[in-house]
Design a protein around this motif. Structure first.
Motif, mmCIF file in Angstrom:
data_model
loop_
_atom_site.group_PDB
_atom_site.id
_atom_site.type_symbol
_atom_site.label_atom_id
_atom_site.label_comp_id
_atom_site.label_asym_id
_atom_site.label_seq_id
_atom_site.Cartn_x
_atom_site.Cartn_y
_atom_site.Cartn_z
ATOM 1 N N LEU A 185 -1.210 8.451 7.699
ATOM 2 C CA LEU A 185 -1.451 9.533 6.571
ATOM 3 C C LEU A 185 -1.798 8.601 5.738
ATOM 4 C CD1 LEU A 185 0.596 12.920 7.095
ATOM 5 C CD2 LEU A 185 -2.372 12.378 6.601
ATOM 6 N N ARG A 186 -3.171 8.116 5.536
ATOM 7 C CA ARG A 186 -3.813 6.504 4.424
ATOM 8 C C ARG A 186 -4.102 7.079 3.019
ATOM 9 N NH1 ARG A 186 -7.285 3.671 8.340
ATOM 10 N NH2 ARG A 186 -8.404 5.839 7.864
ATOM 11 N N MET A 187 -4.706 8.774 2.989
ATOM 12 C CA MET A 187 -4.517 8.889 1.574
ATOM 13 C C MET A 187 -3.622 9.194 0.902
ATOM 14 S SD MET A 187 -7.928 10.205 0.832
ATOM 15 C CE MET A 187 -8.835 11.211 2.342
ATOM 16 N N HIS A 188 -3.955 8.596 -0.329
ATOM 17 C CA HIS A 188 -2.597 8.809 -1.253
ATOM 18 C C HIS A 188 -2.997 9.403 -2.753
ATOM 19 C CE1 HIS A 188 -0.803 5.888 1.128
ATOM 20 N NE2 HIS A 188 0.756 7.061 0.661
ATOM 21 N N CYS A 189 -3.274 10.585 -2.922
ATOM 22 C CA CYS A 189 -3.661 11.676 -3.805
ATOM 23 C C CYS A 189 -3.785 12.641 -3.251
ATOM 24 C CB CYS A 189 -5.517 10.916 -3.638
ATOM 25 S SG CYS A 189 -6.256 11.531 -2.504
ATOM 26 N N GLU A 228 1.099 -0.810 0.024
ATOM 27 C CA GLU A 228 0.256 -0.347 0.020
ATOM 28 C C GLU A 228 0.740 1.055 0.236
ATOM 29 O OE1 GLU A 228 -3.113 -0.121 3.145
ATOM 30 O OE2 GLU A 228 -3.046 1.924 3.458
ATOM 31 N N SER A 249 -2.166 1.449 -3.473
ATOM 32 C CA SER A 249 -2.143 2.808 -2.562
ATOM 33 C C SER A 249 -3.345 3.176 -2.516
ATOM 34 C CB SER A 249 -1.056 3.957 -3.364
ATOM 35 O OG SER A 249 -1.608 4.502 -4.511
ATOM 36 N N GLY A 266 -5.481 2.971 0.985
ATOM 37 C CA GLY A 266 -5.253 3.610 1.890
ATOM 38 C C GLY A 266 -6.482 5.032 1.945
ATOM 39 N N THR A 267 -6.435 5.680 -0.089
ATOM 40 C CA THR A 267 -7.167 6.310 0.508
ATOM 41 C C THR A 267 -8.687 5.436 0.589
ATOM 42 O OG1 THR A 267 -6.317 7.116 -0.762
ATOM 43 C CG2 THR A 267 -8.243 8.140 -1.286
ATOM 44 N N LYS A 308 -9.876 3.593 2.670
ATOM 45 C CA LYS A 308 -9.754 3.347 3.968
ATOM 46 C C LYS A 308 -10.496 4.673 5.100
ATOM 47 C CE LYS A 308 -6.474 -0.250 5.169
ATOM 48 N NZ LYS A 308 -4.755 0.177 5.256
ATOM 49 N N ASP A 309 -10.389 6.013 4.254
ATOM 50 C CA ASP A 309 -10.522 7.327 5.364
ATOM 51 C C ASP A 309 -12.249 7.146 4.588
ATOM 52 O OD1 ASP A 309 -8.189 7.633 6.148
ATOM 53 O OD2 ASP A 309 -7.421 9.180 5.868
ATOM 54 N N TYR A 344 -10.032 -4.687 6.751
ATOM 55 C CA TYR A 344 -10.462 -3.349 7.252
ATOM 56 C C TYR A 344 -11.705 -2.903 8.006
ATOM 57 C CZ TYR A 344 -10.001 1.551 8.990
ATOM 58 O OH TYR A 344 -10.230 3.048 9.081
ATOM 59 N N ASP A 368 -14.262 4.887 6.508
ATOM 60 C CA ASP A 368 -14.868 5.776 8.425
ATOM 61 C C ASP A 368 -15.880 6.836 8.648
ATOM 62 O OD1 ASP A 368 -12.060 3.662 9.284
ATOM 63 O OD2 ASP A 368 -10.887 6.067 9.347
#
Lengths: 393, 191
Positions: free
Chosen positions: B61-65, A138, A271, A274-275, A277-278, A257, A281
């Motif tokens: 920080l998980r956001m990748h954009c 990721e 990657s 990750g976006t 997952k936010d 998750y 939430d």
């Protein structure tokens, strides 16, 4: 003591390779990988590693040199992306068929034509059935951690297979993030001394590599290769357990998750997870039971475990950052569909193709998909099973 | 500071904007924070408009954009204001930092900034020329960012610039850049 740094994904993986200190590295530059091998070549040039660098004239030669060096009895690495991987194609099969534990970071990039240097998964997906183990990552931390674990998996005496570590081009390879480096001795002890198996250079015990095997034995050979694949998952889990002891970071065959009590879910690699997952939430805060599954060991694919993890959901969207032209669906979708196929009660599956050639995957895309899944879960009705998102009409 | 600080940089190729984002991220590592620094990769040409981003947070920080709603917008080259809407996506409490010799009030009008948004200016190019003889506005801009964001002290930033530049440049250039960071920190004006 672990060291906290802010580095790019390429820098992090190059550091892992320095700490492992392999015997041979044969490499050829290609964006977005170039910067990783350039850093590693600098380590070699400055005496930070004892690695013999072979600067070849193409990726076909890079993988060929790796095959030769690994058969000779060395711990061997290379790295590539996109067209470079495509040019290695025939030799990838020779590495896996010869059971050579080569370790190769693959900085995922789109394939030509049209020419594009940015991140998508077309390269890794194209090579998913070539007999290599694939670990997907990721972020920079996972790429670093996977690179270290890859050596233990590849070199395990029950396995002896090459491993690819996939990370997203530019999005991870060229972005700076906070990560934790283990110290050199910890990595060195974790990876251990390289154990040779049937090395060509052991002249006391001569062996042959790459012989002609005709119909009388070829199929037995292939079945043996298929069988070794069934042992990989356990080795990956055991190595992860040991890795947790030195790092405190947990790894499995895949990451879930908020999935246990979820009704709708996303399956997504690298990657973009990750976006997502936010955004999950945010949906959870609104009372919508959303979750996510992110594959890590993509080859061999842990079908049973993934099926078990997803079977209770009402609706699932598999997001593919590559398309499989002429097939009905994207490559990841087809694996997920196979995973849930045996179950009588199973989620409705849809497929979205996103992010090709580095197109941004934004929170709004995850929102769009999760809203659609919530609707499908409620009504049981699907408008389209497969479509492109984040694309002009 | 909001839980996650998001910064969008606007500059032109060759002005050190990406380096500035990197140095700032590195300096923010202290205190156990999570950081990101990344440019938008287009055709890399000197003088072409580019964007870079930072995220700084106490959480992973998980956001990748790209950053879509920046808390801080740093404009390294004010000539970009004529062609690019640097206010795009900014929240009501956003902060603008602009490299310009002009009065911050004038730029507030040009940006049509909301009364709740803050506008700062600094003549970073002039400071750079005076400190080390080159029109590279990135060092003073990093100093301004330290001051305006308040999340990292001047000393930590100076230490980091020394570390980042130490590998590449002569002592004279490093000293000049350190002076430029300090002057950016001190000379920024609010309007």
């Amino acid at each position: 003591m672990p060291k906290i740094v802010a580095v790019t994904g390429n820098e992090a993986v190059a550091e892992a390779l320095r700490q492992v200190n392999p015997d041979v590295c044969a490499a050829y530059p290609i964006t977005p990988q170039t910067d990783m091998m350039q850093r590693f070549a600098t380590f070699a040039n400055n005496g930070k590693v004892k690695t013999e660098m072979i600067l070849v004239e193409s990726e076909h030669s890079a993988m060929s040199a790796c095959v030769g060096a690994a058969a000779a009895g060395g711990r061997v690495i290379t790295a590539t992306s996109s067209q470079g991987m495509a040019l290695m194609w025939e030799v990838l099969f020779i590495a896996s068929g010869s059971r050579l534990p080569i370790v190769m970071p693959l900085v995922n990039r789109a394939l030509s034509a049209p020419l594009n240097i940015h991140g998508d998964h077309s390269d890794g997906m194209g090579a998913r059935d070539c007999g290599w183990i694939q670990l997907w990552s990721e972020n920079a931390q996972e790429a670093y951690d996977n690179a270290i674990q890859a050596f233990r998996i590849a070199e395990h005496m029950d396995i002896r297979l090459p491993v690819m570590i996939c990370l997203d081009g530019f999005i991870i390879s060229h972005s700076i993030e906070r990560i934790e480096y283990l110290d050199d001795d910890t990595v060195k002890n974790f990876v251990g001394e390289y154990k040779q198996l049937n090395p060509l250079l052991d002249v006391e015990h001569p062996v042959s590599y790459g012989p002609l095997i005709l119909p009388d034995y070829y199929m037995e050979f292939r079945r043996a290769q298929a069988e070794v694949m069934t042992k990989v998952a356990d080795v990956v889990l055991n190595v992860a357990k040991d890795f947790e002891k030195i790092s405190g970071r947990k790894y499995g065959l895949f990451e879930t998750y908020r999935l246990d009590d979820a009704e709708i879910g996303l399956v997504i690699l690298n990657s973009a997870a990750g976006t997502s997952k936010d955004v999950i939430d945010e949906f959870r805060n609104r009372g919508i039971k959303a979750g996510l599954l992110k594959p890590r060991l993509y080859r061999p694919f842990p079908y049973e475990e993934v099926g078990e993890a997803l079977k209770h959901l009402k609706a699932v969207c598999v997001l593919d950052r590559a398309d499989a032209f002429g097939a009905s669906y994207g490559p990841l979708f087809m694996d997920i569909a196979s995973s849930i196929y045996p179950y009588k009660d199973k989620p409705i599956l849809i497929n979205k193709i996103y992010g090709l050639g580095g197109r941004d995957y934004l929170p709004e895309h995850a929102e769009l998909v999760l809203n659609e899944l919530a609707e499908i879960a409620k009504t049981g009705k699907v408008k389209t099973f497969k479509e492109y998102i984040g694309v002009r009409d | 500071m909001a839980e996650t600080l998001e910064i969008r940089w606007h500059g032109r190729g060759g002005q050190g904007t990406v380096t500035a984002a990197k140095v700032f991220a590195d300096a923010c590592l202290s205190g156990g924070r999570y950081v990101q620094a990344f440019p938008e990769y287009g055709p890399e040409r000197s003088g072409a408009p580019l964007r870079a981003y930072n995220r700084v947070s106490s959480k992973e920080l998980r956001m990748h954009c790209p950053v879509l709603r920046p808390n801080i917008v740093a404009v390294v080259d004010a000539t970009l204001l004529d062609g690019i809407d640097v206010t795009e996506g900014t929240p009501d409490d956003a902060v603008f930092i602009i490299n310009s010799s002009r009065d911050p009030k004038e730029l507030r009008e040009k940006l049509k900034a909301k009364p709740t948004q803050k506008v700062f200016t600094v003549d970073a190019t002039k400071i750079a020329i005076e400190c080390f003889g080159r029109p590279m506005p990135n060092s003073p801009m990093v100093g301004v960012l330290a001051k305006v964001s308040g999340i990292v002290s001047l000393d930590v930033i100076l230490e980091d610039v020394k570390k980042s530049f130490g590998k590449k440049f002569s002592q004279k250039i490093i000293d000049g850049n350190l002076e430029a960071v300090k002057r950016g920190y001190e000379e920024v004006r609010e309007g």
